[in-house]
Design an enzyme around this catalytic site. Structure first.
Site, mmCIF file in Angstrom:
data_model
loop_
_atom_site.group_PDB
_atom_site.id
_atom_site.type_symbol
_atom_site.label_atom_id
_atom_site.label_comp_id
_atom_site.label_asym_id
_atom_site.label_seq_id
_atom_site.Cartn_x
_atom_site.Cartn_y
_atom_site.Cartn_z
ATOM 1 N N GLY A 49 0.844 -1.182 0.000
ATOM 2 C CA GLY A 49 0.000 0.000 0.000
ATOM 3 C C GLY A 49 0.882 1.236 0.000
ATOM 4 O O GLY A 49 2.057 1.170 0.391
ATOM 5 N N GLN A 54 2.906 9.981 1.485
ATOM 6 C CA GLN A 54 4.217 9.313 1.436
ATOM 7 C C GLN A 54 5.020 9.705 0.198
ATOM 8 O O GLN A 54 6.217 9.461 0.151
ATOM 9 C CB GLN A 54 4.046 7.787 1.449
ATOM 10 C CG GLN A 54 3.521 7.259 2.772
ATOM 11 C CD GLN A 54 3.504 5.749 2.755
ATOM 12 O OE1 GLN A 54 2.548 5.142 2.301
ATOM 13 N NE2 GLN A 54 4.577 5.134 3.230
ATOM 14 N N CYS A 101 6.590 -0.023 7.051
ATOM 15 C CA CYS A 101 6.159 1.174 6.316
ATOM 16 C C CYS A 101 7.321 1.674 5.474
ATOM 17 O O CYS A 101 8.447 1.770 5.975
ATOM 18 C CB CYS A 101 5.714 2.237 7.313
ATOM 19 S SG CYS A 101 5.124 3.745 6.530
ATOM 20 N N LEU A 102 7.036 2.013 4.210
ATOM 21 C CA LEU A 102 8.107 2.496 3.325
ATOM 22 C C LEU A 102 8.683 3.818 3.829
ATOM 23 O O LEU A 102 9.793 4.185 3.473
ATOM 24 C CB LEU A 102 7.583 2.665 1.900
ATOM 25 C CG LEU A 102 7.082 1.378 1.225
ATOM 26 C CD1 LEU A 102 6.598 1.670 -0.190
ATOM 27 C CD2 LEU A 102 8.149 0.308 1.214
ATOM 28 N N HIS A 143 -3.834 1.035 7.941
ATOM 29 C CA HIS A 143 -2.484 1.605 7.880
ATOM 30 C C HIS A 143 -2.452 2.783 6.888
ATOM 31 O O HIS A 143 -1.938 3.865 7.212
ATOM 32 C CB HIS A 143 -1.487 0.511 7.470
ATOM 33 C CG HIS A 143 -0.078 0.972 7.341
ATOM 34 N ND1 HIS A 143 0.938 0.488 8.137
ATOM 35 C CD2 HIS A 143 0.516 1.875 6.493
ATOM 36 C CE1 HIS A 143 2.074 1.080 7.798
ATOM 37 N NE2 HIS A 143 1.846 1.912 6.801
ATOM 38 N N GLU A 144 -3.032 2.569 5.688
ATOM 39 C CA GLU A 144 -2.990 3.627 4.661
ATOM 40 C C GLU A 144 -3.866 4.810 5.065
ATOM 41 O O GLU A 144 -3.480 5.964 4.860
ATOM 42 C CB GLU A 144 -3.411 3.078 3.298
ATOM 43 C CG GLU A 144 -2.516 1.969 2.745
ATOM 44 C CD GLU A 144 -1.022 2.259 2.855
ATOM 45 O OE1 GLU A 144 -0.624 3.428 2.750
ATOM 46 O OE2 GLU A 144 -0.258 1.302 3.092
ATOM 47 N N HIS A 147 -2.236 7.223 7.404
ATOM 48 C CA HIS A 147 -1.320 8.177 6.761
ATOM 49 C C HIS A 147 -2.053 9.461 6.366
ATOM 50 O O HIS A 147 -1.460 10.541 6.364
ATOM 51 C CB HIS A 147 -0.697 7.566 5.502
ATOM 52 C CG HIS A 147 0.507 6.703 5.764
ATOM 53 N ND1 HIS A 147 1.633 7.177 6.408
ATOM 54 C CD2 HIS A 147 0.773 5.413 5.455
ATOM 55 C CE1 HIS A 147 2.539 6.192 6.481
ATOM 56 N NE2 HIS A 147 2.037 5.114 5.916
HETATM 57 ZN ZN LIG Z 1 3.020 3.330 5.774
#
Ligand SMILES: [Zn+2]
Length: 178
Positions: A49, A54, A101-102, A143-144, A147
């Site tokens: 995701g 991000q 997480c990226l 999670h997304e 953000h």
């Molecule tokens: Zn993330």
């Protein structure tokens, strides 16, 4: 298509609430390109995701895809676009699961999340859809969507001692589960 630069934790864009995507955006070529670029960026970094903040865009937009080859094959999710998503809990059951997480590279932690939820969002054409998600799919959605409110998974961890580097996770924790 382009691979976008991923913002890392402490960049203010990750801590600011994102703005709703306006109606006129759907016909904007640049908005559609942003979605394609986010998809490409998610594949490049092997995420499941990616949220617009991000990639330094303060918009309520995210993409998700859980491939069958992921470590959660039971939760395979085809590529999907979430615009202005709204999450409604279905029940209050929560489950602990590992997240990374990226924007917080190389780390993982155990995070409690709702097991089931309802998602209402718009697709990339602006068409509304509604679906129910459970287990790992529900986890990725939460999670997304976090953000988009300026939250990251470590904010939700109950036991910071579970924070681990991915290599040490593979060496010491992942194997215990098998
Ligand atoms: Zn993330």
């Amino acid at each position: 298509m382009s691979i976008l630069k991923v913002a890392r934790i402490a960049h203010p864009v990750l801590r600011s609430p994102a703005k709703p995507v306006p109606k006129e955006a759907f016909r904007d070529r640049l908005f559609q390109k942003l979605i394609d670029d986010m998809r490409q960026t998610m594949y490049e970094y092997e995420g499941v995701g990616l949220a617009a903040p991000q990639v330094h865009e303060g918009l309520r937009l995210a993409v998700i895809e859980v491939p069958a080859k992921d470590e959660h094959p039971e939760s395979e999710v085809p590529f999907m676009v979430l615009v202005n998503p709204v999450v409604t809990p279905l029940g209050d059951e929560r489950e602990n699961g590992w997240e990374g997480c990226l924007s917080i590279p190389d780390l993982r932690g155990l995070v409690p999340r709702l097991k089931r939820l309802k998602l209402d969002a718009l697709d990339r054409e602006g068409k509304p859809y509604s679906l129910e998600a459970s287990d790992f799919f529900a986890r990725v959605v939460q999670h997304e969507c976090d953000h988009l409110d300026g939250d990251v998974y470590v904010d939700r961890m109950e036991d910071m001692r579970t924070l681990t580097f991915i290599k040490e996770f593979e060496d010491h924790l992942h194997r215990d589960e098998e």
